[in-house]
Motif scaffolding. Structure first.
Motif, PDB file in Angstrom:
ATOM      1  N   ILE A 301       0.838  -1.209   0.000  1.00 51.65           N
ATOM      2  CA  ILE A 301       0.000   0.000   0.000  1.00 51.65           C
ATOM      3  C   ILE A 301       0.871   1.258   0.000  1.00 51.65           C
ATOM      4  N   GLN A 302       1.949   1.245   0.809  1.00 48.18           N
ATOM      5  CA  GLN A 302       2.844   2.400   0.834  1.00 48.18           C
ATOM      6  C   GLN A 302       3.483   2.634  -0.536  1.00 48.18           C
ATOM      7  N   ALA A 303       3.890   1.561  -1.208  1.00 43.10           N
ATOM      8  CA  ALA A 303       4.495   1.712  -2.530  1.00 43.10           C
ATOM      9  C   ALA A 303       3.485   2.259  -3.530  1.00 43.10           C
ATOM     10  N   GLU A 304       2.217   1.796  -3.459  1.00 43.23           N
ATOM     11  CA  GLU A 304       1.175   2.302  -4.361  1.00 43.23           C
ATOM     12  C   GLU A 304       0.909   3.779  -4.115  1.00 43.23           C
ATOM     13  N   GLU A 305       0.870   4.158  -2.839  1.00 36.41           N
ATOM     14  CA  GLU A 305       0.589   5.548  -2.511  1.00 36.41           C
ATOM     15  C   GLU A 305       1.690   6.472  -3.020  1.00 36.41           C
ATOM     16  N   SER A 306       2.961   5.988  -2.965  1.00 37.04           N
ATOM     17  CA  SER A 306       4.051   6.823  -3.475  1.00 37.04           C
ATOM     18  C   SER A 306       3.943   7.013  -4.987  1.00 37.04           C
ATOM     19  N   MET A 307       3.279   6.094  -5.654  1.00 41.89           N
ATOM     20  CA  MET A 307       3.124   6.176  -7.106  1.00 41.89           C
ATOM     21  C   MET A 307       1.777   6.784  -7.508  1.00 41.89           C
ATOM     22  N   TYR A 308       0.946   7.197  -6.533  1.00 42.75           N
ATOM     23  CA  TYR A 308      -0.409   7.649  -6.841  1.00 42.75           C
ATOM     24  C   TYR A 308      -0.448   8.830  -7.816  1.00 42.75           C
ATOM     25  N   PRO A 309       0.423   9.838  -7.656  1.00 41.82           N
ATOM     26  CA  PRO A 309       0.348  10.965  -8.614  1.00 41.82           C
ATOM     27  C   PRO A 309       0.571  10.523 -10.058  1.00 41.82           C
ATOM     28  N   SER A 312      -2.495   8.543 -11.215  1.00 40.84           N
ATOM     29  CA  SER A 312      -3.623   9.451 -11.468  1.00 40.84           C
ATOM     30  C   SER A 312      -3.428  10.208 -12.774  1.00 40.84           C
ATOM     31  N   LYS A 313      -2.178  10.647 -13.011  1.00 44.04           N
ATOM     32  CA  LYS A 313      -1.902  11.410 -14.231  1.00 44.04           C
ATOM     33  C   LYS A 313      -2.124  10.553 -15.472  1.00 44.04           C
ATOM     34  N   ASN A 314      -1.737   9.269 -15.412  1.00 46.58           N
ATOM     35  CA  ASN A 314      -1.857   8.378 -16.567  1.00 46.58           C
ATOM     36  C   ASN A 314      -3.140   7.545 -16.548  1.00 46.58           C
ATOM     37  N   LYS A 315      -4.028   7.839 -15.569  1.00 47.76           N
ATOM     38  CA  LYS A 315      -5.320   7.144 -15.457  1.00 47.76           C
ATOM     39  C   LYS A 315      -5.132   5.624 -15.421  1.00 47.76           C
ATOM     40  N   ILE A 316      -4.259   5.189 -14.502  1.00 49.08           N
ATOM     41  CA  ILE A 316      -3.979   3.767 -14.326  1.00 49.08           C
ATOM     42  C   ILE A 316      -4.663   3.293 -13.054  1.00 49.08           C
ATOM     43  N   ALA A 317      -5.472   2.229 -13.161  1.00 53.25           N
ATOM     44  CA  ALA A 317      -6.169   1.657 -12.007  1.00 53.25           C
ATOM     45  C   ALA A 317      -5.372   0.493 -11.452  1.00 53.25           C
ATOM     46  N   VAL A 318      -5.234   0.444 -10.121  1.00 59.51           N
ATOM     47  CA  VAL A 318      -4.445  -0.590  -9.460  1.00 59.51           C
ATOM     48  C   VAL A 318      -5.354  -1.402  -8.552  1.00 59.51           C
ATOM     49  N   THR A 319      -5.304  -2.713  -8.668  1.00 61.22           N
ATOM     50  CA  THR A 319      -6.028  -3.624  -7.762  1.00 61.22           C
ATOM     51  C   THR A 319      -5.013  -4.455  -6.988  1.00 61.22           C
ATOM     52  N   GLU A 344       6.886   1.445 -12.063  1.00 57.79           N
ATOM     53  CA  GLU A 344       7.367   2.399 -13.066  1.00 57.79           C
ATOM     54  C   GLU A 344       7.544   1.721 -14.419  1.00 57.79           C
ATOM     55  N   ASN A 345       8.046   0.489 -14.400  1.00 56.32           N
ATOM     56  CA  ASN A 345       8.199  -0.257 -15.651  1.00 56.32           C
ATOM     57  C   ASN A 345       6.846  -0.551 -16.284  1.00 56.32           C
ATOM     58  N   VAL A 346       5.842  -0.842 -15.432  1.00 53.56           N
ATOM     59  CA  VAL A 346       4.492  -1.107 -15.936  1.00 53.56           C
ATOM     60  C   VAL A 346       3.948   0.114 -16.650  1.00 53.56           C
ATOM     61  N   ILE A 347       4.159   1.279 -16.063  1.00 55.12           N
ATOM     62  CA  ILE A 347       3.671   2.515 -16.681  1.00 55.12           C
ATOM     63  C   ILE A 347       4.316   2.725 -18.049  1.00 55.12           C
ATOM     64  N   GLN A 348       5.605   2.427 -18.151  1.00 53.47           N
ATOM     65  CA  GLN A 348       6.327   2.646 -19.406  1.00 53.47           C
ATOM     66  C   GLN A 348       5.801   1.748 -20.521  1.00 53.47           C
ATOM     67  N   TYR A 349       5.486   0.488 -20.176  1.00 53.31           N
ATOM     68  CA  TYR A 349       5.147  -0.479 -21.228  1.00 53.31           C
ATOM     69  C   TYR A 349       3.642  -0.653 -21.455  1.00 53.31           C
ATOM     70  N   SER A 350       2.850  -0.347 -20.444  1.00 53.91           N
ATOM     71  CA  SER A 350       1.401  -0.529 -20.640  1.00 53.91           C
ATOM     72  C   SER A 350       0.719   0.732 -21.162  1.00 53.91           C
ATOM     73  N   ASN A 355      -4.777  -1.040 -16.632  1.00 54.94           N
ATOM     74  CA  ASN A 355      -5.008  -1.605 -15.299  1.00 54.94           C
ATOM     75  C   ASN A 355      -3.784  -2.386 -14.851  1.00 54.94           C
ATOM     76  N   VAL A 356      -3.511  -2.318 -13.567  1.00 51.16           N
ATOM     77  CA  VAL A 356      -2.409  -3.059 -12.958  1.00 51.16           C
ATOM     78  C   VAL A 356      -2.977  -3.924 -11.850  1.00 51.16           C
ATOM     79  N   HIS A 357      -2.604  -5.197 -11.860  1.00 49.54           N
ATOM     80  CA  HIS A 357      -3.106  -6.152 -10.866  1.00 49.54           C
ATOM     81  C   HIS A 357      -1.934  -6.661 -10.033  1.00 49.54           C
ATOM     82  N   ILE A 358      -2.081  -6.528  -8.717  1.00 49.44           N
ATOM     83  CA  ILE A 358      -1.066  -7.047  -7.791  1.00 49.44           C
ATOM     84  C   ILE A 358      -1.698  -8.192  -7.021  1.00 49.44           C
ATOM     85  N   ALA A 359      -1.126  -9.390  -7.179  1.00 48.64           N
ATOM     86  CA  ALA A 359      -1.665 -10.583  -6.504  1.00 48.64           C
ATOM     87  C   ALA A 359      -0.567 -11.216  -5.666  1.00 48.64           C
TER      88      ALA A 359
END
Length: 442
Positions: A301-309, A312-319, A344-350, A355-359
């Motif tokens: 959760i902390q890592a997701e929050e650090s990447m939230y801006p 949000s800018k790239n309209k990427i949804a994280v589950t 960061e790599n996901v943002i570059q390639y997707s 959508n990003v899924h963390i399982a």
């Protein structure tokens, strides 16, 4: 080998020569015993002359004496040595056959003595003489034969040893020459590694070392070429926009715009230098981690929050489907760095609007973390290289989005330092799968 052969020849020569000498002496003693047996059956002058006559054509001499040592018959005339020897034994009471002279090296004869007994009464003696030259000639012949065979054997041994040594040392000399080439920086080494012995193992090791050095050399050259190219781009931006901003006719609005670009490129450059510094510390084994048992979900959760801006800018949804209370063994700070680098790599390639899924899956001895996007994925031939330093699937696109090509390389090294593993695969998008240990033995 030569010392062993000489020792064996000496032992063999000694045994054979002694055996031959003993055969001569034993034969002489047996011949005297035979004459004695004849005389014991009929001890008269006729028989004695007959015995003496039998030895006249032989190389040996027979002398028959009475019990007082007086000569009764002989096969030939006696010399001084024979007479002295008979006189010295003439008054003895020998009870059985014996060899009375065996010094064949110095004496002119070897001799035996056989006492004549008739009805328990001593009647005389039978002396047998054989020239010592017989034994000397025999030993001389054996010596010559042994010297010839020994010399021939030594020559053959030397030829075989030098030939085998050359055959054995030839690949070793070849290996020495090739390793000297390696020390000079030449990595094109090809050794015959088809030997099914230690030489083959050594040759294969040197060939593998050559391949590894060639690969490392190529990787170093590629790395230097790539990093110089990567550093050149932001430095060009910095220099260009700094020149434009410093011009007198540039208005304040454009100056602020160019200064923002300079700041952004400076941050990218600083980030890249920091990542390079981290990789260098990893290579030198000075990069430290402080793993502990910690809960996974809060760190994610902390890592997701650090990447939230950026999300949000790239309209990427994280589950996030991580169960609460699940713990693993990791350095919390480094783990968050790993997650951020992967995101960061996901943002570059997707790309945006994805959508990003963390399982997180709880397994017996480890925890599996899968971070997957729904982008186009990457070519299959690029999957093995995603964690290589400065590797990009789409160089122009990645540079445009600000990637340095070092993030996933750092991910791989950190996960490896924790005793885990990481891999990439296409699953309707790119999936990064990590396995972290639950308990540590670092």
């Amino acid at each position: 080998m030569i010392l062993i052969e000489l020792s064996l020849f000496f032992v063999l020569y000694t045994n054979i020569s002694n055996h031959q000498i003993n055969e001569v002496l034993d034969g002489l003693l047996a011949r005297g015993s035979g004459h004695r047996d004849v005389l014991e059956k009929k001890f008269d002058q006729t028989t004695m002359e007959h015995v003496a006559l039998m030895e006249t054509e032989a190389i040996t001499d027979v002398v028959i004496t009475d019990e007082r040592g007086e000569i009764l018959a002989s096969s030939s005339g006696l010399d001084n040595y024979q007479e002295k020897l008979i006189q010295s034994y003439g008054q003895t009471e020998k009870e059985e056959d014996s060899i009375i002279e065996r010094e064949w090296k110095t004496a002119p004869y070897v001799a035996t003595l056989s006492p004549i007994e008739i009805e328990g009464e001593r009647k005389g003696y039978v002396y047998m003489f054989s020239p010592s030259t017989v034994i000397r000639n025999l030993t001389s012949y054996l010596s010559n034969q042994f010297i010839f065979v020994m010399a021939l054997t030594l020559i053959i041994t030397l030829i075989v040893v030098f030939t085998l040594s050359k055959l054995i040392t030839k690949p070793l000399i070849r290996m020495k020459e090739e390793t000297e080439k390696l020390s000079r920086g030449e990595t094109t080494v090809e050794l015959n590694d088809h030997y099914n012995d230690e030489l083959g193992v050594l040759a294969r090791s040197i060939n593998k070392l050559s391949e590894d050095l060639e690969r490392m050399k190529q990787e170093r050259n590629d790395f230097l070429s790539s990093i110089s190219h990567e550093l050149r781009t932001p430095l060009t931006y910095l220099k260009g926009y700094a020149d434009i901003a410093s011009r007198e006719h540039t208005d304040e609005a454009n100056k602020r715009k160019y200064l923002d670009i300079i700041k952004e490129e400076s941050e990218k450059l600083a980030s890249m230098v920091q990542e390079l510094f981290q990789l260098a510390k990893m290579d030198e084994n000075t990069f430290t981690i402080q793993p502990e048992i910690c809960e996974i979900k809060p760190l994610l959760i902390q890592a997701e929050e650090s990447m939230y801006p950026i999300f949000s800018k790239n309209k990427i949804a994280v589950t996030n489907t991580c169960p609460s209370g699940l713990c693993f063994y990791a350095d919390p700070v480094r783990f968050k760095q790993v997650i951020v680098n992967i995101l960061e790599n996901v943002i570059q390639y997707s790309g945006p609007d994805s959508n990003v899924h963390i399982a997180v899956i709880n397994q017996t001895a480890e925890v599996e973390i899968k971070i997957k996007d729904d982008g186009p994925g990457v070519p299959e031939d690029s999957l093995p290289h995603l964690f290589d330093r400065l590797y990009r699937v789409e160089k122009s696109r990645s540079r445009e989005l600000g990637g340095s090509g070092l993030g996933l390389a750092i991910v791989k090294e950190i996960v490896k330092m924790h005793g885990g593993s990481v891999k990439a695969k296409n699953e309707k998008g790119l999936a990064i799968i990590m396995k972290w240990p639950k308990e540590g033995d670092l």
